[in-house]
Structure formats: structure tokens, C-alpha cells
Design a protein around this motif. Structure first.
Motif, PDB file in Angstrom:
ATOM      1  N   VAL A   1       2.749  23.968 -11.217  1.00 17.62           N
ATOM      2  CA  VAL A   1       2.139  24.279 -10.049  1.00 17.62           C
ATOM      3  C   VAL A   1       0.868  23.353  -9.720  1.00 17.62           C
ATOM      4  N   VAL A   2       0.184  23.023 -10.983  1.00 12.92           N
ATOM      5  CA  VAL A   2      -1.106  22.357 -10.828  1.00 12.92           C
ATOM      6  C   VAL A   2      -0.690  20.645 -10.317  1.00 12.92           C
ATOM      7  N   LEU A   3       0.563  20.149 -10.816  1.00 13.08           N
ATOM      8  CA  LEU A   3       1.032  18.925 -10.341  1.00 13.08           C
ATOM      9  C   LEU A   3       1.361  19.127  -8.765  1.00 13.08           C
ATOM     10  N   ALA A   4       2.010  20.170  -8.374  1.00 13.43           N
ATOM     11  CA  ALA A   4       2.223  20.197  -6.879  1.00 13.43           C
ATOM     12  C   ALA A   4       0.998  20.396  -6.148  1.00 13.43           C
ATOM     13  N   LEU A   5       0.309  21.057  -6.665  1.00 17.28           N
ATOM     14  CA  LEU A   5      -1.210  21.011  -5.685  1.00 17.28           C
ATOM     15  C   LEU A   5      -1.924  19.818  -5.871  1.00 17.28           C
ATOM     16  N   ALA A   6      -1.734  19.049  -6.578  1.00 15.61           N
ATOM     17  CA  ALA A   6      -2.250  17.832  -6.983  1.00 15.61           C
ATOM     18  C   ALA A   6      -1.566  16.828  -5.550  1.00 15.61           C
ATOM     19  N   ALA A   7      -0.135  16.972  -5.724  1.00 17.17           N
ATOM     20  CA  ALA A   7       0.566  16.210  -4.762  1.00 17.17           C
ATOM     21  C   ALA A   7       0.213  16.579  -3.095  1.00 17.17           C
TER      22      ALA A   7
ATOM     23  N   THR B   1      15.049  13.807  -0.049  1.00 12.12           N
ATOM     24  CA  THR B   1      15.440  13.004   1.166  1.00 12.12           C
ATOM     25  C   THR B   1      14.251  12.522   1.816  1.00 12.12           C
ATOM     26  N   CYS B   2      13.586  13.240   1.935  1.00 12.67           N
ATOM     27  CA  CYS B   2      12.269  12.857   2.814  1.00 12.67           C
ATOM     28  C   CYS B   2      11.279  11.618   2.178  1.00 12.67           C
ATOM     29  N   ILE B   3      11.157  11.810   0.764  1.00 11.24           N
ATOM     30  CA  ILE B   3      10.324  10.901   0.150  1.00 11.24           C
ATOM     31  C   ILE B   3      11.194   9.386   0.025  1.00 11.24           C
TER      32      ILE B   3
ATOM     33  N   GLY C   1      -2.648  17.792  -2.192  1.00  7.29           N
ATOM     34  CA  GLY C   1      -3.880  17.361  -1.719  1.00  7.29           C
ATOM     35  C   GLY C   1      -3.806  15.974  -1.366  1.00  7.29           C
ATOM     36  N   LEU C   2      -3.049  14.978  -2.120  1.00 10.85           N
ATOM     37  CA  LEU C   2      -2.724  13.749  -1.848  1.00 10.85           C
ATOM     38  C   LEU C   2      -2.404  13.648  -0.735  1.00 10.85           C
ATOM     39  N   LEU C   3      -1.261  14.362   0.002  1.00 12.70           N
ATOM     40  CA  LEU C   3      -0.625  14.445   1.043  1.00 12.70           C
ATOM     41  C   LEU C   3      -1.507  14.584   2.467  1.00 12.70           C
ATOM     42  N   LEU C   4      -2.597  15.537   1.867  1.00 14.86           N
ATOM     43  CA  LEU C   4      -3.517  16.103   3.216  1.00 14.86           C
ATOM     44  C   LEU C   4      -4.562  14.733   3.369  1.00 14.86           C
ATOM     45  N   ILE C   5      -4.841  14.170   2.331  1.00 17.41           N
ATOM     46  CA  ILE C   5      -5.504  13.013   2.710  1.00 17.41           C
ATOM     47  C   ILE C   5      -4.895  11.761   3.269  1.00 17.41           C
ATOM     48  N   ARG C   6      -3.556  11.464   2.764  1.00 18.76           N
ATOM     49  CA  ARG C   6      -3.206  10.378   3.188  1.00 18.76           C
ATOM     50  C   ARG C   6      -2.270  10.254   4.325  1.00 18.76           C
ATOM     51  N   ILE C   7      -1.519  11.452   4.652  1.00 20.15           N
ATOM     52  CA  ILE C   7      -0.738  11.499   5.681  1.00 20.15           C
ATOM     53  C   ILE C   7      -1.448  11.028   7.176  1.00 20.15           C
TER      54      ILE C   7
ATOM     55  N   ASP D   1       0.801  -1.154   0.160  1.00 23.90           N
ATOM     56  CA  ASP D   1       0.216   0.122   0.026  1.00 23.90           C
ATOM     57  C   ASP D   1       0.748   1.311  -0.074  1.00 23.90           C
ATOM     58  N   MET D   2       1.824   1.339  -1.141  1.00 25.09           N
ATOM     59  CA  MET D   2       2.745   2.504  -1.217  1.00 25.09           C
ATOM     60  C   MET D   2       2.427   3.301  -2.463  1.00 25.09           C
ATOM     61  N   TRP D   3       1.157   3.121  -3.218  1.00 23.01           N
ATOM     62  CA  TRP D   3       0.960   3.825  -4.468  1.00 23.01           C
ATOM     63  C   TRP D   3       0.971   5.185  -4.129  1.00 23.01           C
ATOM     64  N   ASP D   4       0.592   5.711  -2.846  1.00 22.42           N
ATOM     65  CA  ASP D   4       0.488   7.220  -2.687  1.00 22.42           C
ATOM     66  C   ASP D   4       1.536   7.951  -2.668  1.00 22.42           C
ATOM     67  N   LEU D   5       2.827   7.151  -1.905  1.00 19.56           N
ATOM     68  CA  LEU D   5       4.258   7.813  -1.959  1.00 19.56           C
ATOM     69  C   LEU D   5       4.614   7.788  -3.367  1.00 19.56           C
ATOM     70  N   PHE D   6       4.594   6.765  -3.963  1.00 19.91           N
ATOM     71  CA  PHE D   6       5.225   6.578  -5.249  1.00 19.91           C
ATOM     72  C   PHE D   6       4.231   7.833  -6.320  1.00 19.91           C
ATOM     73  N   LEU D   7       3.091   7.911  -5.878  1.00 18.19           N
ATOM     74  CA  LEU D   7       2.701   8.999  -6.810  1.00 18.19           C
ATOM     75  C   LEU D   7       2.869  10.488  -6.444  1.00 18.19           C
ATOM     76  N   VAL D   8       2.994  10.642  -5.253  1.00 21.45           N
ATOM     77  CA  VAL D   8       3.600  11.956  -4.804  1.00 21.45           C
ATOM     78  C   VAL D   8       5.047  12.171  -5.331  1.00 21.45           C
ATOM     79  N   ARG D   9       5.832  11.318  -5.593  1.00 19.27           N
ATOM     80  CA  ARG D   9       7.122  11.190  -5.951  1.00 19.27           C
ATOM     81  C   ARG D   9       6.946  11.426  -7.597  1.00 19.27           C
ATOM     82  N   LEU D  10       6.109  10.963  -8.223  1.00 20.10           N
ATOM     83  CA  LEU D  10       6.049  11.346  -9.617  1.00 20.10           C
ATOM     84  C   LEU D  10       5.383  12.546  -9.799  1.00 20.10           C
ATOM     85  N   LEU D  11       4.308  13.215  -9.137  1.00 21.38           N
ATOM     86  CA  LEU D  11       3.802  14.409  -9.416  1.00 21.38           C
ATOM     87  C   LEU D  11       5.085  15.404  -9.204  1.00 21.38           C
ATOM     88  N   MET D  12       5.961  15.310  -7.885  1.00 21.40           N
ATOM     89  CA  MET D  12       6.699  16.311  -7.834  1.00 21.40           C
ATOM     90  C   MET D  12       7.932  16.174  -8.765  1.00 21.40           C
ATOM     91  N   ALA D  13       8.268  14.936  -9.040  1.00 18.55           N
ATOM     92  CA  ALA D  13       9.344  14.947 -10.157  1.00 18.55           C
ATOM     93  C   ALA D  13       9.158  15.666 -11.435  1.00 18.55           C
TER      94      ALA D  13
END
Length: 473
Positions: free
Chosen positions: A445-451, A392-394, A453-459, A283-295
Motif C-alpha cells: 500500500v505504501v509503495l502504491a501511494l508513492a506511485a 498494458t498502460c505502462i 504521488g509520483l504520477l500526480l507530479i509527473r503526468i 527522461d523516462m525515469w518516472d515511468l520506470f520508477l512507477v513500474r518498479l513501485l507497482m511491480a
């Protein structure tokens, strides 16, 4: 006899420090050699007679190979051990850069990029090795320093490569120099005190059977998320292969030397497959998705930086180059800030990742709407720091949630996700530049906002699971 055996099971602080410092040197030399070559590749392939379209296809070969090989090689390092996988990657990368130095045709150029694309994962394996050597609380500090050392090499390499290129046959000299650097790294890795490296932490049963003849207090461990280490020592095994016991036998009771080559290969392939399957089902899809969006967002920030500076502020390429060098230097120095910042957050990597993501997205927005060069300079200053800390955090969160027993697989999977970003970013950048020079960072900016939002839900779910684990322990 037992006391003698126990005395060899602990990693002395001096030995561990020596290994870590050598890995820092390997990281520095690795990116120093690579960065000598990267700026020259497109010029060389065009000099061989390739059209722009062919040059683009050839240039994408490396990224596509990295996309598919990162997870496999990372998992393989978990199976066969860091030493053999790291040496293999360094030697085959040296072969690739050596072939590049002999490339006098497009076909040979592509052939030279294949071993590099498949096995240039030395930095990922180094990070996995560092995570094996240190405790969870030390990991962000050590990996931050490793990233800083590597970044310094990436800053200095283009300077040396540019100097060599001014001479006749400069590209070939740079390629052979890079190959020699990887051979030197392989020699350095082979001389490390591997007998003092810690046991791979996924083999808990092996660690337990070693402890039977030793005093109980020598093995007091704090176990959290798959890591077991006390404040002073890490439990060791003389054999660094995770599928082997300390007596050199495989867990089935057979020595690996008694197995045929086909059996050994099949065992390694099945182990690699099981580890990749484990990560794929986690159940790590959320971390990998955040990594992809920010990359992708960060790559869009840099994608048309020089062109945007020229069109928006009439800035000369030379001045833009100074600005990029300034930002890169700050990014390297920011690696030394990771440790103090994580201590300031009480090692709460989830909160730190969220804040760095918000800061990165805000800085991309400020860059996209900057009315002057001075605002761009200001955003570049903090952007380098926020992206370094976020990277480093991710990585640390992936290891926390996935467990260090598969650190190579996890880091490799993260690199594969980043490789997907490298494929997507140029395409998205080209499409958005059709509308405006500020199109790529605006999409970022749009992709960062999506990341965010995802962190707000999953953290909250991550922290909730962490609290349950702590309660059980």
C-alpha cells in the motif's frame, strides 16, 4: 517498374491479421510450456540433493540473468530485426529446457537455466513486433489480447504439468514437452509472411527513399511519437533488418554479406549500445520508477497469500488454490477489456494509468484490512482487472514517450525493471512478515501511494509535452 515495386510495399489487412493471430498463438504456447515447469523446479532441485539455501541461490539465477539480459536482447531485436532475434530466443530457450530434461545433477540444472535466463525474451520481442504491426491507437487493444492469450496458457500449463508429474519421470517429460513447444513456436515463426512486415520505423530515411518512385498519395502518413501509419496500410520493406535498405545494402552503401563476421558483430554491438545509451539518458525515469513501485507492490500482495489466508481465516490450501485460479482467470479475461476501456478514456493512457494505480493501491489496502474471506474474494476480483489494465498502460506509455523506433529496447528495459522487483519483493516480504501476516500487503500500500504521488507530479508534464508536440505538428 515503379508501380510494381510500390505494390509490394504495403501490408494487406489479411496478411497483417494473420501475423497477429500467429503471434497470439506463440504467446499462448510460450507461457503454456513455461508454466508446466515453474511449479516443479523447486521440488526437482531439492530432489537433486540441494539444501534450501542452495535451492534459493539456484532459483535466483534465472532472475539475475533476466535482469541484465532483458534490455540487451530487446535492443538487439531493434538492430537485427524481430525475425532473427525471435527465432534465436525460441531455439536457445528450447535448448535450455531440453538440457533441463537431462539434468541429473545440480551443476547441469544450473547450466540448463543459463540459456533460458539469457534468451527467454520471446514474449517481449512478440510485444515489440505487435507494436510494429499496428498503429498507436490499435496498440493497447492488440497487446491486451496478446496478454490475455498468454495468461490463458499460464493457467492451463500447471494443470498439464501436474498431470505429467504423477507419472514416473514426470519432470523430465514436462521439460522435454516444453522444449518441443518452443521448437514448434520457432517453426511457426519461421513460416510467418515476413516479407509483409512493416519497415522498422526508426529508418525514416529509408522509407523516404522508397517513396520516390511512388505516387504521393500512397504515402500519406500521420506521424506521432515516431510512428508513421495511415488508416489502411503500413509502409513495408522487403528486408526487415532496420540497418538495411530495401535493396539489401547497409546505410553506408555496402552489402552486409560483404562485411566480415567481426565487423558485423561490432556493428550490432555498437548499435545495441547506442540504443541502450539513448534510453538510459532519456527522461523516462518516472515511468520506470512507477513500474518498479507497482511491480513490487503487486508481488507483495501475492508473496504470502496462501500463508496469510491460513493464518487469518483458517483457509485450507485447496480453497486458497481455487481463489488464486479464480483471480488468474479473471486476469486473463481482463485482457479483452483493455481495448474498450482505452476507447472509453479516449486513448488517454496517462489518466487510465493513474486511475488503475489508485484502484490497485486501494484494493491492496482492502485486502490487508479484510475482516472476512468474502472481502478478499471481492478485492481479488477487481485486483486482477486493475493490474492487467495497468500493465498494458505502462507499456503503451513507454512506447509513446520513447518512440517505437526503439520498441524492443524500451520493452526490454521495462522487463529489467520488473526483474529488479522480483529480486526485491521476496526480501521485503520476508522482513515484513516478521511483524505481521499483513505486513507484505501493508508495505505494498505504501509503495502504491508513492506511485500515485509520483504520477500526480509527473503526468501534467507528460501532457504538457504532448500538447507542445501536437502544436508543432
Amino acid at each position: 517498374m515503379n508501380s510494381q515495386r510500390c505494390s509490394t510495399l504495403f501490408l494487406k489487412p489479411r496478411g497483417r491479421t494473420r501475423i497477429i493471430q500467429c503471434i497470439y498463438v506463440v504467446g499462448f504456447m510460450d507461457l503454456f510450456g513455461v508454466s508446466m515447469i515453474i511449479p516443479l523446479l523447486s521440488h526437482h532441485v531439492k530432489a537433486l540433493g540441494a539444501s534450501p539455501t542452495v535451492a534459493g541461490i539456484v532459483g535466483s539465477t534465472y532472475g539475475i540473468l533476466q535482469l541484465f539480459s532483458s534490455t540487451v536482447v530487446g535492443s538487439w531485436s531493434d538492430v537485427v530485426g524481430r525475425r532473427y532475434s525471435l527465432l534465436t530466443c525460441l531455439l536457445l530457450s528450447a535448448l535450455g529446457y531440453g538440457l533441463l530434461g537431462m539434468s541429473t545433477s545440480i551443476a547441469l540444472f544450473v547450466l540448463a537455466r543459463i540459456p533460458v535466463g539469457l534468451f527467454k525474451h520471446s514474449l517481449s520481442i512478440c510485444r515489440a513486433l505487435l507494436s510494429d504491426l499496428v498503429s498507436e491507437s490499435e496498440r493497447p487493444l492488440v497487446i491486451g489480447h496478446f496478454n490475455a492469450a498468454s495468461s490463458v496458457g499460464f493457467i492451463l500449463g500447471p494443470v498439464v504439468g501436474g498431470y505429467l508429474t504423477e507419472h514416473e519421470g514426470g519432470f523430465y517429460t514436462s521439460s522435454f514437452t516444453c522444449a518441443a513447444i518452443f521448437l514448434i513456436n520457432a517453426g511457426l515463426v519461421s513460416m510467418l509472411p515476413w516479407s509483409e512486415t512493416p519497415a522498422n520505423r526508426n529508418d525514416l530515411n529509408s522509407s523516404n527513399h522508397l517513396s520516390k518512385g511512388c505516387p504521393e498519395n500512397h504515402f500519406s502518413k500521420s506521424i506521432h511519437n515516431g510512428s508513421h501509419a495511415n488508416n489502411h496500410h503500413l509502409v513495408l520493406r522487403a528486408n526487415t533488418e532496420p540497418d538495411c535498405r530495401a535493396d539489401g545494402k547497409l546505410r553506408g552503401g555496402f552489402r552486409w554479406t560483404d562485411m566480415s563476421l567481426s565487423q558485423l558483430v561490432w556493428r550490432q554491438l555498437s548499435s545495441v549500445g547506442s540504443k541502450i545509451h539513448m534510453v538510459a539518458l532519456s527522461d523516462m525515469w518516472d515511468l520506470f520508477l512507477v513500474r518498479l513501485l507497482m511491480a513490487v507492490a503487486i508481488m507483495l500482495y501475492y508473496s504470502n497469500f496462501s500463508l496469510a489466508m491460513e493464518e487469518r481465516f483458517s483457509l485450507k490450501p485447496k480453497v486458497t488454490g481455487y481463489l488464486i485460479s479464480y483471480s488468474s482467470t479473471l486476469g486473463a479475461l481482463a485482457g479483452f477489456l483493455v481495448g474498450p476501456v482505452t476507447q472509453l478514456y479516449g486513448n488517454n493512457m496517462s489518466a487510465l494509468l493513474f486511475h488503475s494505480t489508485v484502484l490497485t493501491g486501494s484494493l491492496i489496502f482492502l485486502y490487508a484490512t479484510a475482516p472476512s474471506v468474502w472481502q478478499v474474494l471481492l478485492t481479488s476480483t477487481f485486483f486482477a482487472v486493475s493490474t492487467t489494465i495497468g500493465r498494458t498502460c505502462i507499456t503503451d506509455l513507454e512506447l509513446q514517450r520513447g518512440g517505437v523506433q526503439a520498441s524492443g529496447t524500451l520493452i526490454g528495459a521495462g522487463q529489467s525493471v520488473t526483474a529488479v522487483g522480483r529480486v526485491l519483493a521476496p526480501l521485503l516480504s520476508g522482513l515484513t512478515q516478521e511483524f505481521s501476516p499483513c505486513g507484505p500487503p501493508s508495505l505494498g500500500v505504501v509503495l502504491a501511494l508513492a506511485a500515485v504521488g509520483l504520477l500526480l507530479i509527473r503526468i501534467p508534464r507528460w501532457d504538457g509535452r504532448g500538447m507542445k508536440k501536437a502544436a508543432k505538428l
